[in-house]
Design an enzyme around this catalytic site. Structure first.
Site, short mmCIF file in Angstrom:
data_model
loop_
_atom_site.label_atom_id
_atom_site.label_comp_id
_atom_site.label_asym_id
_atom_site.label_seq_id
_atom_site.Cartn_x
_atom_site.Cartn_y
_atom_site.Cartn_z
N GLN A 167 0.85 -1.20 0.00
CA GLN A 167 0.00 0.00 0.00
C GLN A 167 0.88 1.25 0.00
O GLN A 167 0.59 2.23 -0.69
CB GLN A 167 -0.94 -0.01 1.21
CG GLN A 167 -1.96 -1.14 1.13
CD GLN A 167 -2.80 -1.28 2.39
OE1 GLN A 167 -2.59 -0.58 3.37
NE2 GLN A 167 -3.75 -2.20 2.36
N ASP A 317 -1.79 -11.82 4.83
CA ASP A 317 -3.26 -11.87 4.94
C ASP A 317 -3.78 -13.27 5.24
O ASP A 317 -4.94 -13.43 5.64
CB ASP A 317 -3.90 -11.37 3.64
CG ASP A 317 -3.72 -9.87 3.45
OD1 ASP A 317 -3.44 -9.17 4.45
OD2 ASP A 317 -3.85 -9.40 2.31
C1 S3P Z 1 -2.61 -4.91 0.33
C2 S3P Z 1 -1.42 -4.94 0.99
C3 S3P Z 1 -1.27 -5.52 2.33
C4 S3P Z 1 -2.45 -6.43 2.66
C5 S3P Z 1 -3.77 -5.83 2.34
C6 S3P Z 1 -3.85 -5.49 0.87
C7 S3P Z 1 -2.65 -4.29 -1.01
O1 S3P Z 1 -1.25 -4.46 3.27
O2 S3P Z 1 -2.40 -6.81 4.02
O3 S3P Z 1 -4.81 -6.72 2.66
O4 S3P Z 1 -3.65 -4.47 -1.73
O5 S3P Z 1 -1.67 -3.63 -1.37
P1 S3P Z 1 0.07 -3.64 3.61
O6 S3P Z 1 0.45 -2.84 2.42
O7 S3P Z 1 -0.28 -2.79 4.78
O8 S3P Z 1 1.10 -4.68 3.95
#
Ligand code: S3P
Length: 430
Positions: A167, A317
């Site tokens: 993210q 996840d």
């Molecule tokens: C996601 C990244 C992960 C994941 C989330 C979705 C994404 O989070 O846990 O369910 O779509 O980029 P983080 O970027 O906080 O690790």
């Protein structure tokens, strides 16, 4: 809503899952700022991805949805409009964090908030790089939603991210679309690369060199047909259920098998599971295939193991449902380097341990780890999702293998990523 879950002998049949949540968010956001129409097929039915569509509509993007098909009339890089009221990201960390990257490049300010869970999730991780690029972001206590994003002219940066977060990487790359020149992000470990693939698919210039991803600002992106693979994180619940229930035979169709998401399959195989990939092909730069999991009538022999380092980031996840499998494995499961679990939709170290404990399963927790001894029985219990979709689904899987009927409190939390979960599951009981 409480839901009673009876134990199952086995599960069998063909499973179709909703579109991948991560990919759906990215397609909706990027198609909105591309030029021209995109048709997104198999868009996630989850509430999180509906939050993204609502936010993009509020920013002036014409979007129509019919079932899992979403038509986006892209407005181009300079076409978003100031929202007339605050944007609601609901429960979705992906929406607020990734969209912040786009909002940072707008010539207006945007307020964005979310539900009670989202209001507790850290935003400093995106605020730091976006501020370095020139945006001004206000947050509650300097770290939490609601956010006010004062966008403006951005300058490119070379950001070395201290957190393993797709993210964060995506927020910086999306902001980089609006900054003239090259913006780069270097991650501590490789995380899911759906943004890089989607950006390229729509025409942006993205280059990857090891852990560094660089994007050229001000690209010409054009809309097109986009097919979302089904969600491997949703498949995880069925793969584990298939392994826990002797005599199961499940085929899961059209699952996203992007190598940055398939660490789950590596972990399950290292625990002794047999999972076949029946067929695979490339779609919009992503790999999609069918998975088959089978367990013998005598039960699958599942070994335990250790999940640590880069592997933890790769299955972040899926850890709740892997923890359930770990309790039933021969040697137990240890999960290390998992501090990020504490800042998900719930503190997943705490909520996994609480539900395992209610089922009579011993578990040790640490600030960034958990240790679950093997060979444990899952006792019937009153379980709680604590409002977290993955906790709901992981412990419904545990309930299927319990010694009596369980109750899941707040079972509808599953609809954040998988509204059809209970219906699909009921259709597979032997
Ligand atoms: C996601 C990244 C992960 C994941 C989330 C979705 C994404 O989070 O846990 O369910 O779509 O980029 P983080 O970027 O906080 O690790």
């Amino acid at each position: 809503m409480d839901r009673k879950i009876s134990p199952a002998d086995s599960l069998s049949g063909v499973v179709r899952l909703p579109g991948d949540k991560s990919i759906s968010h990215r397609y909706a956001m990027l198609a909105s700022i591309a030029e021209g129409r995109s048709e997104i097929h198999n868009y996630s039915s989850g509430a999180d991805c509906a939050s993204t569509l609502a936010c993009m509509r509020a920013l002036g993007v014409p979007i129509e949805q019919r079932g899992d098909r979403v038509t986006v009339e892209g407005v181009g890089l300079d076409g978003l409009q100031r929202a007339s009221k605050a944007l609601d990201a609901g429960n979705s960390g992906s929406t607020i964090r990734m969209l912040s990257g786009i909002l940072a490049g707008q010539p207006f300010a945007t307020n964005i908030f979310g539900d009670e869970s989202l209001t507790r999730r850290p935003m400093q991780r995106i605020m730091t790089p976006l501020a370095a690029m020139g945006a001004k972001i206000d947050a509650r206590d300097g770290n939490y939603p609601p956010l006010v994003i004062h966008g403006g002219k951005l300058t490119p940066i070379d950001y070395v991210s201290p957190v393993a977060s797709a993210q964060v990487k995506s927020a910086v790359l999306f902001a980089g679309l609006f900054a003239p020149g090259t913006t780069s992000v270097t991650e501590p470990v490789a995380t899911r690369n759906h943004s890089e693939i989607a950006l390229r698919e729509l025409g942006a210039d993205v280059r990857v060199d090891g852990l560094r991803v660089a994007i050229q600002g001000r690209p010409r992106m054009t809309g097109r047909r986009l097919d979302v693979a089904s969600d491997i994180s949703g498949a995880a619940f069925f793969l584990v259920a298939g392994l826990l229930l002797p005599g199961s035979d499940l085929t899961i169709e059209g699952v996203g098998l992007n190598p940055t998401r398939t660490a789950l399959l590596d972990v399950l195989r290292s625990m002794g599971a047999t999972i076949e990939i029946l067929r695979s092909e490339a779609r919009n730069g992503e790999i999609v295939g069918d998975l088959r999991v089978r367990s013998p009538a005598s039960g699958a022999a599942i070994d335990g193991g250790v999940i640590a380092g880069d592997m933890t980031a790769g299955v972040i996840d899926e850890i709740p449902v892997l923890a359930v499998l770990g309790a039933c494995s021969r040697q137990g499961l240890e999960i290390r380097d998992a501090a990020e679990l504490r800042v998900k939709e719930t503190d997943r170290i705490a909520t996994v341990a609480e539900n395992l404990g209610r089922m009579g399963v011993a578990v040790e927790t640490f600030p960034d780890a958990m240790r679950i001894p093997g060979n444990q029985k899952l006792r019937a219990a009153e379980l709680d999702s604590f409002g977290d979709h993955r906790i709901a689904m992981a412990f419904v899987v545990a309930a299927l293998a319990a010694d009596g009927p369980c109750t899941m409190r707040d079972a509808e939390a599953a609809s954040v990523s998988f509204p059809e979960f209970y219906e699909v599951l009921e259709g597979l009981r032997g």
